[in-house]
Design an enzyme around this catalytic site. Structure first.
Site, short mmCIF file in Angstrom:
data_model
loop_
_atom_site.label_atom_id
_atom_site.label_comp_id
_atom_site.label_asym_id
_atom_site.label_seq_id
_atom_site.Cartn_x
_atom_site.Cartn_y
_atom_site.Cartn_z
N GLY A 178 10.44 2.41 -51.88
CA GLY A 178 11.46 1.89 -50.97
C GLY A 178 12.40 1.00 -51.76
N ILE A 223 12.33 -2.14 -52.59
CA ILE A 223 11.78 -3.04 -53.61
C ILE A 223 11.29 -2.24 -54.83
CG2 ILE A 223 10.04 -4.81 -54.11
CD1 ILE A 223 10.15 -5.57 -51.09
N ARG A 282 5.51 8.51 -50.10
CA ARG A 282 5.25 9.46 -49.01
C ARG A 282 6.25 10.60 -49.05
NH1 ARG A 282 4.90 5.12 -44.33
NH2 ARG A 282 6.53 4.39 -45.71
N ARG A 322 0.67 -5.97 -50.89
CA ARG A 322 -0.31 -6.68 -50.07
C ARG A 322 -1.67 -6.58 -50.76
NH1 ARG A 322 3.26 -8.93 -47.94
NH2 ARG A 322 3.81 -9.02 -45.73
N GLU A 367 -6.43 -13.32 -48.96
CA GLU A 367 -5.53 -14.44 -49.10
C GLU A 367 -5.74 -15.50 -48.02
OE1 GLU A 367 -1.81 -12.50 -50.45
OE2 GLU A 367 -0.88 -14.15 -49.36
N HIS A 392 1.54 -15.63 -53.91
CA HIS A 392 2.42 -14.93 -52.95
C HIS A 392 3.83 -15.53 -52.95
CE1 HIS A 392 2.17 -12.27 -49.11
NE2 HIS A 392 3.38 -12.23 -49.64
N GLY A 408 6.61 -13.72 -53.85
CA GLY A 408 7.59 -12.63 -53.92
C GLY A 408 8.98 -13.00 -53.42
C1 GLV Z 1 6.27 -10.99 -47.98
O1 GLV Z 1 5.20 -10.73 -48.42
C2 GLV Z 1 6.95 -10.24 -47.00
O2 GLV Z 1 6.41 -9.26 -46.48
O3 GLV Z 1 8.09 -10.60 -46.68
#
Ligand code: GLV
Length: 320
Positions: free
Chosen positions: A156, A158, A178, A239, A268, A286, A288
């Site tokens: 996707g 990212i 996918r 995740r 987590e 976490h 990101g």
């Molecule tokens: C972060 O992990 C998000 O899903 O925005």
């Protein structure tokens, strides 16, 4: 007509709160730690909209407490914390915050690729330990990434943004997704679609960018790690439970793979204790989307979604 009531289950940037206040009366939890369930339920009982964080569980119990809520606006791109079917059955719209965090998250993925392949966490720990050290020809040699293959699981926004960055560092790109991405995207990124097995077996770095769903639970398990090269690295900014963390610890310990860079964890905020002892694991909490600009943009997007639904319009970024 009374103003809508909007409940925000945790701290979000002021930019988002200010926008929400233009559209209703806002109540936001600002206590230490997660919102207590009784406080949450009391607030939800009078709410027309809820703004949630990825640490909230939006399930039947949440929705039972919120009979008038029209929209749950998650301030995250991932929405595995939300029972979307339960929301749909009750006519509750769910929204997330895609796109605005793409660059920040891809930056962290690339940072982890560099950190783990160049042993930067290990180097930092050495300096901070106060242990004597001096430059050496063979000291802390890492693995160069130029000409190496980055295998992306999930292609996707990212995944694609991570590919762009990796290309700038001289890596070649393979992906498993996918569905096939548009030919012009494949061409621009020089990206080759592979089966999962082939990607695992031929990549020098495997980076995860898929959502967490029942299908991706433990996608990277002992068997998948076994397929990877012993010289390969795993990066996870998606995740935690996409990876079987116990199996990962075993693979890192035994030399099954060379290293891992992790921004997310299976349980987590707990981190498998085995990971803490391993020099070939880079561990960050976490982060990101954790830039000031990105978190502002996420909060504003969530607020725009709330405003749209309360006005009877289509949400900006619905979860479909
Ligand atoms: C972060 O992990 C998000 O899903 O925005």
């Amino acid at each position: 007509m009374s103003r809508p009531r909007i409940v925000v289950t945790g701290g979000i940037p002021t930019a988002g709160l200010d926008l929400l206040r233009e559209h209703g009366d806002v109540w936001a939890w600002d206590g230490d730690g997660p919102i207590p369930t009784d406080v949450r339920d009391e607030q939800l009982s009078r709410a027309d909209a809820a703004v949630t964080l990825l640490t909230d569980r939006v399930d039947d119990a949440f929705l039972d407490a919120a009979p008038n809520v029209q929209v749950v606006a998650n301030v995250a791109v991932g929405y595995n914390n939300i029972d979307v079917d339960a929301c749909r059955k009750r006519g509750v719209t769910v929204t997330n915050t895609p796109d605005v965090l793409t660059d920040a998250t891809a930056d962290i993925a690339m940072a982890l690729v560099l950190m783990v392949t160049r042993r930067l966490g290990e180097g930092e720990r050495l300096i901070r330990s106060g242990e004597a050290w001096k430059w050496g020809m063979f000291m802390m040699l890492g693995s160069g990434i130029q000409g190496k293959r980055l295998g992306l699981i999930g292609m996707g926004a990212i995944g694609q943004a991570t590919a762009e960055r990796a290309r700038a560092f001289g890596m070649t790109i393979a992906y498993h997704n996918r569905s096939r991405v548009a030919p012009d995207v494949e061409q621009r990124l020089g990206a080759e679609l592979l089966s999962l097995d082939e990607l695992l077996a031929t990549s020098d770095v495997v980076s995860l960018h898929c959502p967490y769903t029942p299908d991706t639970h433990h996608l990277i398990d002992a068997a998948a790690l076994e397929r990877m090269r012993t010289s390969a690295y795993l990066v996870n900014t998606a995740r935690g439970p996409v990876v079987d963390e116990a199996a990962l610890v075993e693979a890192l310990r035994s030399g099954g793979i060379a290293g891992a860079g992790l921004d997310v964890f299976e349980h987590e905020p707990e981190v498998h204790p085995g990971l803490l002892d391993l020099d070939n694991a880079v561990l960050v909490p976490h982060l990101g989307s954790a830039t000031v600009e990105t978190r502002d943009a996420m909060a504003v997007l969530a607020a725009r979604n709330v405003a749209a639904v309360l006005a009877g319009d289509d949400p900006v970024t619905p979860v479909t």
